[in-house]
Write a protein that holds these residues in place. Structure first.
Motif: not given
Length: 349
Positions: A197-202
């Protein structure tokens, strides 16, 4: 019509110069010497947000300037940005450098786009360069990179290194350039292990909000991802990335650096054991290549593309712990072959 070319290996060893070129703040002591002849003035760079000392993007550019200065023996200038500056401020900065006789003049970062387009037209005898953006002009070289390719390799490494099957991505600002980093990373992760699972955040929506210049924001984002079980976090966040690395080291999970080999950065030495690798982007090589072309009397112009085939991007191998992770090195090497021979097409969004 836009001219497009791919550079060959122009700057072997430039990245290592960044290790000795990371003092924070200020501008070069060589600039602004009005007593010198214009013929003695060489490369000038204007930094992006975060300035010198970010251990990443801007410091890589400074390494290229240092190499050019040492090799060509001329005066150079490196100029810091100011907080909350406008396009007019950038335009004035670039124009001042050109007026003093610096050549080439390079804007480090896409934010210099509008200013460079205006200034280059006013100084046709000066060669200008811009990193990470394309600006049309007979005397402008657009220095762009295949960030998505390096990020794909980072994703492969992350998928091999994770034990929790959860990895993170922290982008500095929610813009198309950083989307390339995320896209390549996620593709590399999923191609290696679809179950991860990839958790992206900006961090911010705009650069003015500090997405590239706030280590505290990076640290908070990483801490949140670690709480969600991420045990590898890749950051493309400029100076803010230092906070990501700090948080990862504190939690004893992996961080993946960006642009420069952050495992080798002296200012990050306290955290290096937790910097698995870095997605490299040879900004220093691009800066040096443009300076050399001007010195040789054959200035580069048009769009200059730095990709994996010409070592313009890549993945660092400085941390010996990489070799201890089963299958990681082989998987990365296989991905490199696939990207360079075209069998792997890396997404940019």
């Amino acid at each position: 019509m836009r001219r497009i070319s791919k550079l060959t290996r122009v700057a072997v060893g430039v990245a290592s110069l960044a290790l000795a070129a990371t003092a924070c703040g200020g501008t070069s002591g060589d600039n602004g010497d009005s007593g010198g002849s214009k013929e003695d003035l060489g490369l000038a760079i204007a930094y992006d947000i975060g300035g010198k000392g970010d251990q990443s993007f801007n410091d890589a550019a400074f390494a290229g300037l240092t190499k050019a200065k040492d090799e060509f023996g001329y005066k150079t200038a490196d100029v810091e940005p100011t907080e909350g500056e406008t396009d007019a401020d950038k335009e004035q900065r670039l124009a001042s450098l050109a007026r003093q006789g610096y050549n080439p003049v390079i804007g480090v970062g896409f934010a210099y786009g509008p200013a460079m387009k205006a200034v280059a037209a006013k100084y046709p005898k000066t060669t200008f360069g811009i990193v990470d953006s394309v600006v049309e002009g007979d005397n402008v070289a657009s220095l762009v990179f295949a960030e998505e390719q390096a990020s794909y390799l980072a994703g492969v490494a992350a998928a091999k290194a994770t034990k929790t099957k959860t990895v993170g991505f922290v982008g500095g600002v929610d813009i198309p350039l950083i989307h390339k980093f995320q896209a390549g990373y996620e593709q590399g992760v999923k191609a290696t292990d679809p179950d991860v699972k990839v958790i992206p955040q900006y961090l911010t929506q705009t650069a003015e909000e500090g997405g590239f210049s706030s280590p505290d924001k990076g640290k908070a984002a990483a801490e949140g991802q670690i709480e969600k079980k991420a045990d590898v976090i890749y950051q493309a966040a400029g100076l803010s990335g230092q906070g990501v690395i700090e948080a990862a080291a504190k939690a004893k999970v992996w961080a993946i650096g960006v642009d420069s080999d952050q495992y080798q950065q002296e200012a990050l030495a306290a955290y290096k054991d937790y910097i698995l690798t870095s997605a490299l982007k040879d900004v220093g090589g691009a800066v040096y290549a443009l300076a050399k072309s001007v010195e040789d009397g054959k200035p580069l112009t048009g769009t200059q593309v730095f990709d994996l085939k010409v070592d313009g991007v890549g993945l660092s191998e400085s941390n010996p712990k990489m070799a201890e992770i089963p299958g990681l090195t082989d998987a990365v090497n296989k991905a490199k072959e696939g990207i360079t021979d075209g069998s792997i097409q890396v997404k940019t969004e």
